[in-house]
Each structure stands twice: as structure tokens, then as C-alpha cells.
Design a protein around this motif. Structure first.
Motif, PDB file in Angstrom:
ATOM      1  N   HIS A  68      20.715  -4.233 -16.173  1.00 57.45           N
ATOM      2  CA  HIS A  68      20.866  -2.858 -15.675  1.00 57.45           C
ATOM      3  C   HIS A  68      20.264  -1.849 -16.656  1.00 57.45           C
ATOM      4  N   LYS A 107      16.932   2.040 -17.656  1.00 60.04           N
ATOM      5  CA  LYS A 107      17.437   3.320 -18.166  1.00 60.04           C
ATOM      6  C   LYS A 107      16.501   3.980 -19.166  1.00 60.04           C
ATOM      7  N   LYS A 128      14.278   7.670 -18.431  1.00 60.78           N
ATOM      8  CA  LYS A 128      15.065   7.253 -17.270  1.00 60.78           C
ATOM      9  C   LYS A 128      14.574   7.953 -15.989  1.00 60.78           C
ATOM     10  N   ASP A 173      11.727   4.244 -11.570  1.00 55.47           N
ATOM     11  CA  ASP A 173      12.205   4.298 -10.189  1.00 55.47           C
ATOM     12  C   ASP A 173      11.269   5.147  -9.336  1.00 55.47           C
ATOM     13  N   ARG A 174      10.907   6.311  -9.874  1.00 52.92           N
ATOM     14  CA  ARG A 174      10.071   7.229  -9.096  1.00 52.92           C
ATOM     15  C   ARG A 174       8.688   6.635  -8.832  1.00 52.92           C
ATOM     16  N   ALA A 190       8.943   3.823  -6.344  1.00 53.86           N
ATOM     17  CA  ALA A 190       9.235   4.387  -5.021  1.00 53.86           C
ATOM     18  C   ALA A 190       7.965   4.996  -4.438  1.00 53.86           C
ATOM     19  N   ARG A 191       7.222   5.703  -5.263  1.00 54.69           N
ATOM     20  CA  ARG A 191       5.993   6.362  -4.803  1.00 54.69           C
ATOM     21  C   ARG A 191       4.994   5.331  -4.267  1.00 54.69           C
ATOM     22  N   TYR A 192       5.008   4.146  -4.839  1.00 49.87           N
ATOM     23  CA  TYR A 192       4.079   3.099  -4.383  1.00 49.87           C
ATOM     24  C   TYR A 192       4.608   2.352  -3.148  1.00 49.87           C
ATOM     25  N   GLY A 193       5.829   2.670  -2.747  1.00 51.83           N
ATOM     26  CA  GLY A 193       6.430   1.915  -1.644  1.00 51.83           C
ATOM     27  C   GLY A 193       6.781   0.497  -2.045  1.00 51.83           C
ATOM     28  N   ALA A 194       7.018   0.297  -3.319  1.00 50.81           N
ATOM     29  CA  ALA A 194       7.200  -1.064  -3.852  1.00 50.81           C
ATOM     30  C   ALA A 194       8.467  -1.739  -3.334  1.00 50.81           C
ATOM     31  N   VAL A 195       8.371  -3.052  -3.207  1.00 46.68           N
ATOM     32  CA  VAL A 195       9.571  -3.884  -3.122  1.00 46.68           C
ATOM     33  C   VAL A 195       9.879  -4.267  -4.564  1.00 46.68           C
ATOM     34  N   TRP A 196      11.016  -3.863  -5.088  1.00 45.97           N
ATOM     35  CA  TRP A 196      11.276  -4.123  -6.502  1.00 45.97           C
ATOM     36  C   TRP A 196      12.763  -4.323  -6.737  1.00 45.97           C
TER      37      TRP A 196
END
Lengths: 421, 437
Positions: B62, B66, B73, B77-78, B81-87
Motif C-alpha cells: 500500500h 504514497k 502522492k 494514480d493520476r 488514470a489519464r492513460y486509462g490503465a488497468v493497474w
């Protein structure tokens, strides 16, 4: 058969019995993913008969007029194929995967189940007993209880979405073999549906396999379309139910959604992403999980259906944090409603939704799901080329307007299930 | 008439490169979609923990989200997310793994992010405290599930010395007490190129993928090799039993586990066949229509004793468990279900399957291994899993081993595994609820 080349993948269409068929060949794969959507979900259930659609759907795969349940199951496993049947808001979906060389045999088995189910009384009793066991299990499961309570708060009596697809205990107990057979004939044989195939075969071979399997679809009159009166939440409704000996509360905060065919649906999808769809990329999850550490998961979902499917935020929270997590989520909603979120949030939501379209191409199931939505709701053969631009075109004003129309912060249904608060 | 499964293609074999710092890179081309899946596997999990700090590897996983000095931090994530990733990331008994499937043009960035957090994670005291409650919340979610509650107890009873008995997420008490400095020490000890490897699968030339990975990771220092595990499990000399009585769950459960072998053991492929023969390759209950020809489905679900049954032979570095779980009908009879399970296990161990049944089992076994490989993410996971546990050096090799399994080997594997002396049985017994106040 008409061919339409639409980026980012080619889809060819045909017909097989009462099914509209859409196929996408994907070079280099060894299998084919199958999605057969039958217009026989909750939407089609007679008023007050919640659970009938699922009993029918599950009974399809319990033997046919020419194969016992055991023989049908063995034939499926002989192929090494997988199959399942799920009932949703307005469709029942037979989904699965078979090796490309086995597609014809697989579709023949599925067609046998869908067109010629035996509805053997002993097998119906088994389906009924399993449904009752599942209802019993869900009555002690915090997610199941929260879902039941939320629907009871959000939808009026006799609305098809007021119950979960599992249905009501009394209906499951009382549904007769005749009612199951009649529903099958009327809703499945009468309405048909959509068959999507995506994977490692040529389009022509996939369409031919579908045509051969479903060619002898019986001639049954198509029933009148189901009409469901519009529902509305006139005030906030809240209920907490205690589920004994649990550690965590499951919370559902939600509203009534909009049909996929509504012109505002794409804006709703973007609004959903800005607000809470993703635990990490959306506003609510970022605050509730990442900043305050109140929940392991928080996400919202908006169903693509014919009607007002649930538009809900779900979270798993320690009982002592429930009120704070709800308040924080509503505070983030108020930010969206007021339009006081940065433009970057909208850009991020749009980037994510567009990016996901490209990443979904990695999987035949991802491609099949995209095609299924387009076919079910008549989004047009050029949908896949237009859709990214539609997502990009949504403005901040549209997000605010959509939230104000569908997600009022002072009118919602709130269900909490778990330990005492 | 069924078609034989096409064996994996030559391109399923990874191209491998070892960097000077010890990091091993594996790349496989998959050209059907414009994406690349990047996976970083660390050889650390529940098996590397000691009492008092159980759940440390998972807690650390986890904390790797961070922030670093270069990517505070939220950055990661951003971007993803912007790439549309599966992560995501996960921790198991054996490994901790981070992955992202991204559009092809973005994978060099994904590699940079992974290289950055391999060495520069901040793990600040403030973020450690904020994440502690999230991890407790994750555990509390599991605790709502009777299968988790029983499984955790059974695992603890089945292993007397090996850390597999501690599970992965750790006890709530130890999560609450987990010191930040110990987490950081764990990070420094295990997160190093010499204790990790990278798997890339996707739409680029394999050597190009390796070049990008090398550019991202080559500058990192090797780190000290992690010390080998020193708590082997002694032999078990009799059945062990555990009963959990809770109100939290309407359905009774029976779990039966046997000490099994490691993933690299020659018996492992045949044990995969044993699991399919008993429970199918995809489950056979509730909404699933496949797997209903399996022996336990017919004996338990078909006979009205249970609503679901599963059998699994996990792939683990060290000898683990062969497990069966049955969900009984409400009010079901634990004793009868347990007896029926054991009867079926004995039958499989005692008599060879018919040709027809074995052909069905073999087809399910091979198909179940082919289906996930038709997604880029699934292919990358499968390869990484085989490598991490020592099961096989490639998907093609694993396929060949499964393909070579014979009916006689399945019987012998069942006979070698299903011994009373190495058995642990668990019952989850629902008890009446306290009336609500």
C-alpha cells in the motif's frame, strides 16, 4: 450480411433466428468470447413476480429436450469451455469462452439450451433450492442486505428494479413450471436478443456458426414492449439494518439513473467519473480513502439499461466512520453540483474514459462488451469512431447540469448494513 | 468432436535479459492490441514475515502508492488514470507484485514509475498512519466473509512452523501496531533489483521492450540478496481439525486441506488435473454453468448437499495446500458433506479415470490455461506467476507439462496427496445471532 469497418476494430453483422449477430475477429487469439444477451431480464418480469427471470435463465442450462442436465454439462465440459448465465436489469446474458475450433459446437449447445430447454421438474426444484439458499446467504451478507434495502428505498412497489435479480423469497417458492415455460416462450423466444462473438476466428466463420446454431428459432409472436412507469425519489430515505457478527458496514448511497438511450447518458458517464466512479481518479474516493483513510473501497456505478437503473456509490466502512464517510461523499457531490471543481478533474475523467477504450482492446471480453452495448441500444455502426469525441465534448456545464438533474444532494436513498452504528 | 488446442506459439517464450544489478527482464510480444502490460515482481510476501509483524509485505505494498520525491502522492494514480490503465498491486504468500496495462506509447512511463518506486518510496510517518486505517478497513471487509474467517484459521492450524500459516494480510492487532521504521527496513531489504524481476507483454518488439526496461532500471543499485527462508514445515503426523462458530454467515462451510508440494515439484501438473477432475476448471455453481461434470459437483451440489464446491492446487514456492471448500445448503450436515468429499477423494486416488472422463479433464485443464493468455494482462500475469513460483520458465513449457499429464499420473498424484496424516479439516458453523439491542 453487411460489413462495417469502424475503428478501432472491425465489426460484421448478421442475423441468426431472432438474434442480431455482431462479430469481431481478433487475429492471433486462440479463443472466442461469447455474449448472448436475451431480452428477458428484470424489466420483463410481470409485476410482483421478482425472481422469475432468474429462475428461467438458470433453468435453461439444466438439460434440454434432447440432452439430460448431466449430458449437457458433460458436453460443455468436453469442450473445456466456460459458460454462465446472469440476469440483469433488462437482459439475461449467457456468457462464456470457447476455443476457436470449438465455437460451432459451443454455439450448438447454447442454442439447444436457449431454444429447447427441458424444464424438467426435478431440475427446476434444484434451481429453486439454490435460489432460496442464495437468498438466505444474502440475508446475512452485508452487501446483499445493503442492496436489498437500497432498492426498497429507491423504487416504488412493483417496479422491476425494486428487487434484486435473485428475486423475492415468496416468488421463488411459488413459481410454477408452467410460469417458467410461459416466460421462456414469451420473453426469450418471442423477443430474441443480441449475440456478440469476439476472438480468433474469421468473421465469416463466426457468423456462419451463429446462423447454423440458431437457424431453427421457433416462430413465436413478439410480445408488446414492456412499459415501466417513471419513478422518482421525492425525499431522502435512509435505513440501517443490523447484520449480526460483522465487522464492517456496507453503505449504498444512490439515485435513479437514466436510460442508455437518453441523449444525456454520455454526460452522465463523465459526471460519474468526476464524482466517484474510480476510487483513485474521482473526487469522492480520493478524499474518503486517500486523504482520510476511511474506507478501503469507494466507487460509484451507473448501469447502462433501458430504464432508470441504480446510480449508486458503494463503500465498505468501519461502523464508527460511516457517518463521516457519507458526509464527506455528499460534500464532494456538492462540489460537483456547485461547479467548484477544477477543470483538471473533468479532463482527467475524460482522459480516463477515453484511455480505457484503448486498453479494453487487450481483451476479447472487453471488445465484446463494447459491441454489446452498442448493439443493444442502437448506438449506430459508427459508434466506436464517434464515442471518444462524444466523451471529450462534454463540458463542465453539462456535468453540473447532469449532477443537478440526477444526483441531488438533498434527495437520495441511503442504505447501511452491518454492525450496530 | 472437439478440436485439439493449438499449442502456444513460439512468441509465447519470453526473451530474457539480466541487468548488471541482477534485475531479470522478460518480454513477450502480443500484437493483437495496442497495449503493453508491465509487471514488477518482488520476491517477498507473507512467507518472509515473522510473528509480530504479520501483514508487513502487504502494508508495504500500500505504501508504494504514497509517493516518491519525484512523484509525490497522487501523481502515479493520476497518470495511470489519464492513460486509462488497468493497474493494481497484490501481495501473496510468496510475492508482491505491481502491474499496469497501458496504451503502447505509455509503457516507458510506466517503467519509469516502477523504477522510481523500487528505490525512492517515501513511506512517510504521516502517510503510514493514514493508510493504516485503510488496511484495517480492507481486513474488516474480509472478516465479513465466513470463507475468509474459516480459511485463515485452517491455514494457521495446517502449518505449525512455516510462515504460510500466518496468511498475508496480517492480524488486525499487528496492522495497528506496525512500526513505520520496520516497514521502511522491510522495503530496503527486499525492494532491490537483485530480488525482483520484470515481465513485459505487449505490442512492441521484445528487444525494444527490454531496452526500455533496461533504460529505466539499470541505474539502480543491486542491493543485498534477500536471505533464504529458514522455517521449513515439519512433517505432519495426524489429522488436524478446526471449528469456527460465528453468527456472521448464514451458510455452513466445510474446508478440507492436505499438505501438498511446491510449484516446481514434478507432481504439480498432475495435481492441477486432480483439481479439475474434482471441481472443474471454472466452478460449477450459482451462475456458472460449466464445471458441473466434475466429481464433487455431482456428489455434493447435484445431490443437494451443497450449493457450491471448489477444489484448488495452488502454485507456491514452498509446499502448500491442496484445498477443497464446500458451501452447504442452509442447515446442512457438515459430517455428511465431509464424508462425501473424502469418499470422492479416495475414489480418485484409488481408481484411474475412464478415457472419456480423462479426455474431458485434460481439455478443461488446457483450455483454462489458454483463455487467460488471450488477454495481454492475463498472459503477463500467467508468465510472472510461473516464474515467481518456479513452476515453469514459460507459458509454453507449462502448457507442455500439463499436456503430458496422464490419467495414471492424476491417480498417483491424488494417492500421494490425500493422506489422512497430512489432512486439516475446517468447519464453519453458523450460530444463532444475539438479538439486536
Amino acid at each position: 450480411m453487411s460489413a462495417v469497418a469502424a475503428a478501432p476494430f472491425a465489426v460484421e453483422r448478421g442475423r441468426a433466428g431472432r438474434l442480431r449477430v455482431a462479430v469481431a475477429p481478433i487475429a492471433g487469439l486462440r479463443s472466442v468470447v461469447v455474449l448472448l444477451a436475451l431480452e428477458a431480464g428484470q424489466w420483463s418480469e410481470p409485476a410482483g413476480r421478482a425472481g422469475v427471470a432468474r429462475l428461467v435463465a438458470q433453468s435453461l442450462v439444466r438439460g434440454t429436450t434432447s440432452r439430460s442436465a448431466e449430458r449437457w454439462a458433460s458436453a460443455l465440459d468436453d469442450l473445456g469451455a466456460v459458460a454462465r448465465v446472469d440476469v440483469g436489469a433488462h437482459i439475461a446474458v449467457v456468457s462464456g469462452q470457447a476455443l476457436a475450433g470449438d465455437l460451432s459446437a459451443y454455439l450448438r449447445l447454447v442454442a439447444d439450451a436457449v431454444l429447447r430447454p427441458a424444464f424438467d421438474p426435478a431440475q427446476i426444484e434444484m434451481v429453486r433450492a439454490e435460489a432460496l439458499a442464495a437468498l438466505d446467504e444474502e440475508s446475512r451478507n452485508t452487501r446483499g442486505v445493503a442492496d436489498r434495502v437500497w432498492r426498497e428505498l429507491a423504487y416504488p412497489p412493483l417496479h422491476p428494479f425494486r428487487s434484486r435479480p435473485l428475486g423475492d423469497v415468496d416468488v421463488v417458492r411459488s413459481t410454477s413450471g408452467e410460469e417458467i415455460a410461459a416466460f421462456h416462450r414469451r420473453e426469450i423466444l418471442g423477443r430474441g436478443g443480441v449475440l456478440v462473438l469476439a476472438g480468433g476466428l474469421e468473421a465469416r466463420s463466426m457468423v456462419a456458426a451463429a446462423e447454423a446454431a440458431f437457424a431453427d428459432w421457433p416462430s413465436v409472436a413478439e410480445p408488446e414492449p414492456c412499459v415501466v412507469p417513471e419513478a422518482a425519489l421525492s425525499a431522502t430515505r435512509r435505513r440501517a439494518e443490523i447484520v449480526p457478527d460483522k465487522t464492517q458496514s456496507d453503505v449504498i448511497l444512490g439515485w435513479l439513473g437514466l436510460p442508455r438511450t437518453d441523449p444525456r447518458f454520455v454526460a452522465a458517464r463523465v459526471t460519474n467519473m468526476v464524482f466517484a466512479a474510480d476510487t483513485f481518479a474521482s473526487r469522492a474516493g480520493k478524499v474518503v480513502r486517500d486523504e482520510l483513510g476511511l474506507a478501503y473501497y469507494l466507487f460509484s456505478a451507473l448501469g447502462a439499461t433501458k430504464g432508470q437503473a441504480p446510480w449508486t456509490v458503494r463503500m465498505g466502512v468501519n461502523p464508527r466512520n460511516v457517518e463521516r464517510a457519507i458526509e464527506t461523499t455528499l460534500a464532494e457531490l456538492r462540489v460537483v453540483l456547485a461547479g467548484s471543481f477544477p477543470d483538471a478533474d473533468l479532463e482527467l475523467a475524460q482522459d480516463k474514459l477515453v484511455g480505457e477504450l484503448q486498453v479494453a482492446l487487450e481483451s476479447p471480453a472487453g471488445i465484446a462488451q463494447m459491441i454489446l452495448e452498442a448493439e443493444l441500444f442502437g448506438l449506430g455502426p459508427d459508434h466506436f469512431t464517434r464515442y471518444p469525441a462524444q466523451l471529450r465534448a462534454i463540458t463542465k456545464e453539462q456535468v453540473i447540469e447532469t449532477a443537478r438533474t440526477f444526483l441531488p444532494a438533498d434527495r437520495y436513498a441511503l442504505a447501511i448494513a452491518g454492525p450496530p452504528l | 468432436m472437439t478440436a485439439e488446442i493449438a499449442p502456444p506459439r513460439l512468441s509465447d517464450a519470453p526473451v530474457t535479459r539480466t541487468l548488471g544489478n541482477g534485475l531479470v527482464l522478460h518480454a513477450v510480444e502480443a500484437r493483437h492490441a495496442p497495449v503493453v502490460s508491465v509487471w514488477v515482481w518482488y520476491q517477498v510476501g507473507g512467507r518472509n514475515e515473522v510473528p509480530g509483524t504479520t501483514g508487513m509485505s502487504h502494508f508495504l505494498e500500500h505504501m508504494l502508492f504514497k509517493g516518491t520525491p519525484a512523484h509525490p502522492k497522487g501523481d502515479l494514480d493520476r497518470l495511470l488514470a489519464r492513460y486509462g490503465a488497468v493497474w493494481n498491486a497484490f501481495t501473496s504468500e510468496d510475492v508482491t507484485c505491481y502491474f499496469e496495462t497501458v496504451p503502447r506509447e505509455r509503457y516507458p512511463t510506466a517503467l519509469e514509475l516502477e523504477a522510481d518506486r523500487m528505490h525512492h518510496a517515501l513511506i512517510s510517518p504521516e502517510e503510514t498512519e493514514a493508510e493504516r486505517t485503510v488496511i484495517v478497513s480492507e481486513r474488516e471487509g474480509y472478516e465479513n466473509d465466513p470463507s475468509f474467517l474459516l480459511g485463515e484459521e485452517l491455514q494457521a492450524v495446517a502449518f505449525s512452523r512455516h510462515p504460510y500459516g500466518q496468511g498475508v494480510i496480517g492480524s488486525k492487532e499487528e496492522i495497528l501496531l506496525m512500526p513505520r521504521d520496520a516497514l521502511y527496513e522491510h522495503y530496503r531489504r527486499f525492494y532491490a533489483p537483485s530480488n525482483a524481476y520484470v515481465v513485459l507483454v505487449g505490442d512492441d518488439d521484445a528487444r525494444s521492450m527490454l531496452d526500455h526496461a533496461e533504460a529505466a532500471f539499470a541505474r539502480l543499485e543491486a542491493g543485498a540478496p534477500a536471505s533464504p527462508l529458514r522455517a521449513p514445515e515439519p512433517a505432519q503426523h495426524g489429522e488436524r481439525r478446526v471449528v469456527v462458530r460465528r453468527a456472521g454467515g448464514a451458510v455452513p462451510l466445510v474446508q478440507v486441506a492436505f499438505k501438498s508440494v511446491s510449484a516446481s515439484d514434478p507432481l504439480t501438473p498432475a495435481l492441477q488435473g486432480v483439481a479439475v477432475a474434482l471441481g472443474g476448471s471454472s466452478g460449477g455453481s450459482r451462475e456458472a454453468a460449466s464445471g458441473r461434470s466434475s466429481r464433487l459437483y455431482r456428489a455434493l451440489v447435484g445431490a443437494g448437499l451443497a450449493t457450491e464446491v471448489e477444489a484448488s492446487a495452488g502454485l507456491n514456492k514452498d509446499p502448500y495446500l491442496f484445498q477443497v471448500e464446500a458451501t452447504l445448503r442452509p442447515g446442512g450436515d457438515h459430517r455428511a458433506v465431509e464424508a462425501r468429499i473424502l469418499e470422492e477423494l479416495d475414489r480418485l486416488a484409488g481408481e484411474e479415470m475412464s478415457e472419456e472422463e480423462f479426455a474431458r479433464v485434460r481439455k478443461q485443464l488446457l483450455a483454462a490455461n489458454a483463455f487467460p493468455s488471450d488477454t495481454v494482462t492475463g498472459r503477463a500475469f500467467r508468465l510472472g506467476q510461473l516464474l515467481s513460483t518456479g513452476a515453469a520458465p514459460s507459458i509454453g513449457d507449462w502448457y507442455a507439462r500439463l499436456s503430458d499429464v496422464t490419467s495414471a499420473e492424476v491417480r498417483r498424484a491424488a494417492a500421494a496427496t490425500f493422506e489422512e496424516l497430512s489432512r486439516t479439516v475446517g468447519w464453519f458453523v453458523p450460530v444463532p445471532s444475539e438479538p439486536a439491542a
